[in-house]
Design a protein around this motif. Structure first.
Motif, mmCIF file in Angstrom:
data_model
loop_
_atom_site.group_PDB
_atom_site.id
_atom_site.type_symbol
_atom_site.label_atom_id
_atom_site.label_comp_id
_atom_site.label_asym_id
_atom_site.label_seq_id
_atom_site.Cartn_x
_atom_site.Cartn_y
_atom_site.Cartn_z
ATOM 1 N N PHE A 13 -41.465 81.759 65.761
ATOM 2 C CA PHE A 13 -41.252 80.710 66.955
ATOM 3 C C PHE A 13 -40.107 81.027 68.136
ATOM 4 C CE2 PHE A 13 -45.245 77.985 65.643
ATOM 5 C CZ PHE A 13 -46.189 78.772 66.291
ATOM 6 N N GLU A 14 -40.563 81.920 69.395
ATOM 7 C CA GLU A 14 -39.007 82.511 70.025
ATOM 8 C C GLU A 14 -39.305 81.458 71.343
ATOM 9 O OE1 GLU A 14 -38.845 86.365 69.620
ATOM 10 O OE2 GLU A 14 -38.854 86.867 67.979
ATOM 11 N N GLU A 15 -38.084 80.833 72.060
ATOM 12 C CA GLU A 15 -38.490 80.718 73.446
ATOM 13 C C GLU A 15 -38.717 81.654 74.422
ATOM 14 O OE1 GLU A 15 -35.007 78.160 74.099
ATOM 15 O OE2 GLU A 15 -35.092 77.131 72.127
ATOM 16 N N GLY A 16 -40.050 81.582 75.052
ATOM 17 C CA GLY A 16 -40.338 82.507 75.787
ATOM 18 C C GLY A 16 -42.215 82.950 75.250
ATOM 19 N N GLN A 17 -42.117 83.235 74.122
ATOM 20 C CA GLN A 17 -43.848 83.308 73.380
ATOM 21 C C GLN A 17 -44.609 82.404 73.954
ATOM 22 O OE1 GLN A 17 -43.304 82.739 69.374
ATOM 23 N NE2 GLN A 17 -44.129 85.001 69.229
ATOM 24 N N THR A 18 -45.734 83.383 74.845
ATOM 25 C CA THR A 18 -47.404 82.676 75.927
ATOM 26 C C THR A 18 -48.029 83.000 73.965
ATOM 27 O OG1 THR A 18 -46.734 84.585 77.460
ATOM 28 C CG2 THR A 18 -45.650 82.849 77.762
ATOM 29 N N PHE A 19 -49.103 82.213 74.619
ATOM 30 C CA PHE A 19 -50.107 82.300 73.833
ATOM 31 C C PHE A 19 -51.639 81.662 75.082
ATOM 32 C CE2 PHE A 19 -47.418 81.606 70.642
ATOM 33 C CZ PHE A 19 -47.298 82.530 70.168
ATOM 34 N N ARG A 20 -52.496 82.126 75.226
ATOM 35 C CA ARG A 20 -53.986 81.624 75.760
ATOM 36 C C ARG A 20 -55.127 81.741 74.528
ATOM 37 N NH1 ARG A 20 -55.093 81.320 81.005
ATOM 38 N NH2 ARG A 20 -57.400 81.421 81.146
ATOM 39 N N SER A 21 -55.828 79.845 74.937
ATOM 40 C CA SER A 21 -56.889 80.094 74.148
ATOM 41 C C SER A 21 -57.772 80.492 74.873
ATOM 42 C CB SER A 21 -56.937 78.259 74.384
ATOM 43 O OG SER A 21 -57.380 77.775 75.807
ATOM 44 N N PRO A 22 -59.022 80.741 73.669
ATOM 45 C CA PRO A 22 -60.323 80.549 75.106
ATOM 46 C C PRO A 22 -60.923 80.433 75.070
ATOM 47 C CG PRO A 22 -60.429 80.572 71.982
ATOM 48 C CD PRO A 22 -59.173 80.388 72.232
ATOM 49 N N GLY A 23 -61.910 80.597 75.654
ATOM 50 C CA GLY A 23 -62.603 79.390 77.317
ATOM 51 C C GLY A 23 -63.649 78.122 76.486
ATOM 52 N N VAL A 68 -56.707 65.118 75.009
ATOM 53 C CA VAL A 68 -57.670 65.360 74.072
ATOM 54 C C VAL A 68 -58.244 66.976 73.595
ATOM 55 C CG1 VAL A 68 -59.407 65.169 72.052
ATOM 56 C CG2 VAL A 68 -58.408 63.577 72.832
ATOM 57 N N GLN A 69 -58.567 67.069 74.203
ATOM 58 C CA GLN A 69 -59.430 68.549 74.598
ATOM 59 C C GLN A 69 -58.016 69.348 74.623
ATOM 60 O OE1 GLN A 69 -62.246 70.349 74.190
ATOM 61 N NE2 GLN A 69 -62.672 67.825 73.842
ATOM 62 N N ALA A 70 -56.789 69.423 75.600
ATOM 63 C CA ALA A 70 -55.763 70.186 75.761
ATOM 64 C C ALA A 70 -55.248 70.344 73.949
ATOM 65 C CB ALA A 70 -54.984 69.888 76.774
ATOM 66 N N ILE A 71 -55.174 69.168 73.740
ATOM 67 C CA ILE A 71 -54.575 69.161 71.930
ATOM 68 C C ILE A 71 -55.424 70.099 70.961
ATOM 69 C CG2 ILE A 71 -54.681 67.803 69.644
ATOM 70 C CD1 ILE A 71 -51.593 67.506 71.204
ATOM 71 N N GLY A 72 -57.218 69.558 71.006
ATOM 72 C CA GLY A 72 -58.200 70.338 70.764
ATOM 73 C C GLY A 72 -57.317 72.411 70.589
ATOM 74 N N MET A 73 -57.988 72.391 72.463
ATOM 75 C CA MET A 73 -57.281 74.067 72.448
ATOM 76 C C MET A 73 -56.365 74.823 72.042
ATOM 77 S SD MET A 73 -59.310 74.167 75.885
ATOM 78 C CE MET A 73 -59.508 75.804 75.749
ATOM 79 N N VAL A 74 -55.046 73.400 71.802
ATOM 80 C CA VAL A 74 -53.771 74.132 71.331
ATOM 81 C C VAL A 74 -54.608 74.639 69.776
ATOM 82 C CG1 VAL A 74 -51.619 73.819 70.483
ATOM 83 C CG2 VAL A 74 -52.156 73.524 73.228
ATOM 84 N N MET A 75 -54.521 73.704 69.362
ATOM 85 C CA MET A 75 -55.084 74.302 67.518
ATOM 86 C C MET A 75 -55.741 75.018 67.155
ATOM 87 S SD MET A 75 -53.122 72.025 67.104
ATOM 88 C CE MET A 75 -53.541 72.111 64.910
ATOM 89 N N ARG A 76 -56.917 75.313 68.592
ATOM 90 C CA ARG A 76 -57.744 76.283 68.155
ATOM 91 C C ARG A 76 -56.691 77.716 68.120
ATOM 92 N NH1 ARG A 76 -62.919 77.746 71.856
ATOM 93 N NH2 ARG A 76 -64.409 79.516 70.462
ATOM 94 N N ILE A 77 -56.019 77.610 68.934
ATOM 95 C CA ILE A 77 -55.666 79.482 68.766
ATOM 96 C C ILE A 77 -55.439 79.736 68.149
ATOM 97 C CG2 ILE A 77 -52.747 80.353 70.024
ATOM 98 C CD1 ILE A 77 -53.128 78.437 72.010
#
Length: 159
Positions: A13-23, A68-77
């Motif tokens: 992990f590096e500061e500034g890295q970005t990730f997006r979950s599926p919908g 809770v959905q936000a946490i789940g979506m982070v994990m889903r990434i």
């Protein structure tokens, strides 16, 4: 923007890295299951007529369910699959707009901080600035999620 299901260890992990979950589309069943599990049957979530009489013009999703959905979506990434050692909490959480049944939500995260710990050699601290939006780009959740993440030489918990 990076989109990855590859698990990341602390060192990756590096500061500034970005990730997006599926919908994910929030359903009636989601709301009913959350209400049943938490015993929160507040009428803003479960009574259409009551909710229409309020400023929301219809039922809205529970605020804690949004979190809770936000946490789940982070994990889903996938970046924390088998490398997340512990969720440590948050310094802040905002719910600027409600989620509604039928909304499709997704999460964008940015690595805000990585910190090696003098007291632990198996994990490091990673803080993710997190934002959930609807299909219309309405922001419905913001917060900083703090995790202990396993270091590369830790292949399993307790190694």
């Amino acid at each position: 923007m990076v989109y990855s299901y590859k698990p990341h260890h602390f060192e990756e992990f590096e500061e500034g890295q970005t990730f997006r979950s599926p919908g994910r589309t929030i359903t009636e069943t989601d709301v009913v299951m959350h209400a049943a599990t938490t015993s929160d049957w507040n009428e803003l979530h479960t009574n259409e007529e009551f909710a229409r009489e309020r400023d929301f013009d219809g039922r809205i999703v529970h605020g804690p369910m949004t979190f809770v959905q936000a946490i789940g979506m982070v994990m889903r990434i996938g970046i924390l699959e088998r490398t997340a050692y512990a969720f440590l909490g948050m310094n802040y959480m905002d719910l600027p707009d409600p989620v509604r049944i039928g909304d499709t939500v997704s999460v964008d995260i940015e690595v805000a901080e990585t910190k090696a710990l003098e007291s632990r050699d198996d994990v490091g601290l990673v803080v993710f600035e997190t934002e959930m939006t609807t299909q219309e780009e309405t922001v419905v959740f913001q917060g900083d999620l703090k995790f202990f993440v396993l270091k590369t030489d830790q292949t399993e918990f307790g190694s």
